[in-house]
Design a protein around this motif. Sequence first.
Motif, PDB file in Angstrom:
ATOM      1  N   LYS A   1     -70.970 139.390 103.739  1.00 32.07           N
ATOM      2  CA  LYS A   1     -69.817 139.995 102.421  1.00 32.07           C
ATOM      3  C   LYS A   1     -68.782 140.947 103.634  1.00 32.07           C
ATOM      4  O   LYS A   1     -69.915 142.169 104.510  1.00 32.07           O
ATOM      5  CB  LYS A   1     -70.252 141.245 102.063  1.00 32.07           C
TER       6      LYS A   1
ATOM      7  N   ASP B   1     -68.444 134.839  90.624  1.00 31.68           N
ATOM      8  CA  ASP B   1     -67.010 134.459  90.856  1.00 31.68           C
ATOM      9  C   ASP B   1     -68.470 133.974  92.518  1.00 31.68           C
ATOM     10  O   ASP B   1     -67.480 132.958  93.578  1.00 31.68           O
ATOM     11  CB  ASP B   1     -66.345 134.820  92.023  1.00 31.68           C
ATOM     12  N   GLU B   2     -69.560 134.099  92.969  1.00 30.63           N
ATOM     13  CA  GLU B   2     -70.593 133.384  93.673  1.00 30.63           C
ATOM     14  C   GLU B   2     -71.297 132.011  92.938  1.00 30.63           C
ATOM     15  O   GLU B   2     -71.870 132.692  92.083  1.00 30.63           O
ATOM     16  CB  GLU B   2     -71.006 134.301  94.352  1.00 30.63           C
TER      17      GLU B   2
ATOM     18  N   SER C   1     -59.551 138.482  95.281  1.00 33.14           N
ATOM     19  CA  SER C   1     -58.289 140.280  95.362  1.00 33.14           C
ATOM     20  C   SER C   1     -57.864 139.675  97.066  1.00 33.14           C
ATOM     21  O   SER C   1     -56.543 140.099  97.331  1.00 33.14           O
ATOM     22  CB  SER C   1     -58.731 141.700  95.531  1.00 33.14           C
ATOM     23  N   THR C   2     -58.362 138.670  97.760  1.00 36.76           N
ATOM     24  CA  THR C   2     -57.557 138.594  98.961  1.00 36.76           C
ATOM     25  C   THR C   2     -57.603 137.294  99.228  1.00 36.76           C
ATOM     26  O   THR C   2     -56.873 136.416 100.078  1.00 36.76           O
ATOM     27  CB  THR C   2     -58.885 138.921  99.983  1.00 36.76           C
TER      28      THR C   2
ATOM     29  N   ASP D   1     -63.154 135.118  96.481  1.00 38.13           N
ATOM     30  CA  ASP D   1     -62.910 137.061  96.511  1.00 38.13           C
ATOM     31  C   ASP D   1     -61.381 137.003  96.157  1.00 38.13           C
ATOM     32  O   ASP D   1     -59.935 136.532  96.601  1.00 38.13           O
ATOM     33  CB  ASP D   1     -62.287 137.820  97.976  1.00 38.13           C
TER      34      ASP D   1
ATOM     35  N   TYR E   1     -63.925 139.884 102.570  1.00 35.84           N
ATOM     36  CA  TYR E   1     -64.740 139.124 101.051  1.00 35.84           C
ATOM     37  C   TYR E   1     -65.294 139.835 100.625  1.00 35.84           C
ATOM     38  O   TYR E   1     -66.707 140.473 101.283  1.00 35.84           O
ATOM     39  CB  TYR E   1     -64.615 138.288 102.393  1.00 35.84           C
ATOM     40  N   MET E   2     -65.454 140.506  99.196  1.00 39.06           N
ATOM     41  CA  MET E   2     -66.227 141.370  98.816  1.00 39.06           C
ATOM     42  C   MET E   2     -66.333 140.708  97.160  1.00 39.06           C
ATOM     43  O   MET E   2     -65.634 141.223  96.389  1.00 39.06           O
ATOM     44  CB  MET E   2     -66.195 142.715  98.929  1.00 39.06           C
ATOM     45  N   PRO E   3     -66.349 139.355  96.979  1.00 41.12           N
ATOM     46  CA  PRO E   3     -66.057 139.065  96.154  1.00 41.12           C
ATOM     47  C   PRO E   3     -67.051 139.916  94.762  1.00 41.12           C
ATOM     48  O   PRO E   3     -68.340 139.903  94.857  1.00 41.12           O
ATOM     49  CB  PRO E   3     -67.149 137.163  96.121  1.00 41.12           C
TER      50      PRO E   3
ATOM     51  N   TYR F   1     -51.387 137.465  96.419  1.00 44.52           N
ATOM     52  CA  TYR F   1     -52.499 138.406  97.893  1.00 44.52           C
ATOM     53  C   TYR F   1     -51.992 138.967  98.702  1.00 44.52           C
ATOM     54  O   TYR F   1     -52.318 139.520  99.345  1.00 44.52           O
ATOM     55  CB  TYR F   1     -53.680 136.418  98.878  1.00 44.52           C
TER      56      TYR F   1
ATOM     57  N   ASN G   1     -65.923 144.596 104.148  1.00 44.51           N
ATOM     58  CA  ASN G   1     -64.845 145.286 103.240  1.00 44.51           C
ATOM     59  C   ASN G   1     -63.668 145.534 103.435  1.00 44.51           C
ATOM     60  O   ASN G   1     -63.345 145.358 105.068  1.00 44.51           O
ATOM     61  CB  ASN G   1     -65.394 146.790 103.360  1.00 44.51           C
TER      62      ASN G   1
ATOM     63  N   TYR H   1     -64.928 131.167 106.507  1.00 44.43           N
ATOM     64  CA  TYR H   1     -64.425 131.433 105.816  1.00 44.43           C
ATOM     65  C   TYR H   1     -62.757 130.904 105.869  1.00 44.43           C
ATOM     66  O   TYR H   1     -62.541 130.194 106.593  1.00 44.43           O
ATOM     67  CB  TYR H   1     -63.809 132.983 106.047  1.00 44.43           C
TER      68      TYR H   1
END
Length: 211
Positions: free
Chosen positions: A84, A95-96, A111-112, A109, A89-91, A184, A86, A132
């Motif tokens: 993780k 979502d994990e 958000s990205t 994640d 990658y902070m799912p 994104y 900040n 990743y």
Amino acid sequence: MSELAMNLTKNKAKPKNVGYAINRLATAASIILAVVMFFAICSSVGRYSAGTIGILVVIEVALILYVRAQYRSSKLMKLVDSMKVNGYYMPAKEDEQVVRAQKCYFGIDFSTGIIAIGTLYEIGANKQERLYFDTDMVESFDRFGNQLELNLRNRAIPTLRLTVLDGDRAYRGIEMACKMRETYAANRASGMYETTKSQMVAAGWMMKRDY
């Protein structure tokens, strides 16, 4: 210390709950009991029947397997926590997916648009425990039960296969993430994201599209 290293260190520490404490105590008690059982077996040779010794041996093996499983589970969760970062990658928890039996992890994640896979074994030709990649890397994907198959735009690792807990949820998550590609751009525009991505690539963790 680099920005990436600081982010990883920052995100490794998590508050420990009651379940964590109980798990640690159970593991410690099992180790102590396994040691006691070992000496009990050694001292019982010639004093007890073969059946009694056999039962003690079975209990000893079960304890060793339990401790081994707990160690691997703990190692997997440490890997997951360290993945993780900040702004990169902070799912969300939903979502994990952590598959302890297969010693692997899968997350997205939203958000990205970063997809992450972590394992305690080698992934294809890659020797890293973590990978990743963003949704632009995904050429096609499918699922067979709870096994995912991702075809990637990368010649070194063209295909990834892994087992997840919920194949349908993972498949729908990838499908949704790929459809959100255009959203994104704004979240990836920060200097922190680009710096972290460069460091991930340099570390061999972030896969790059090569066609």
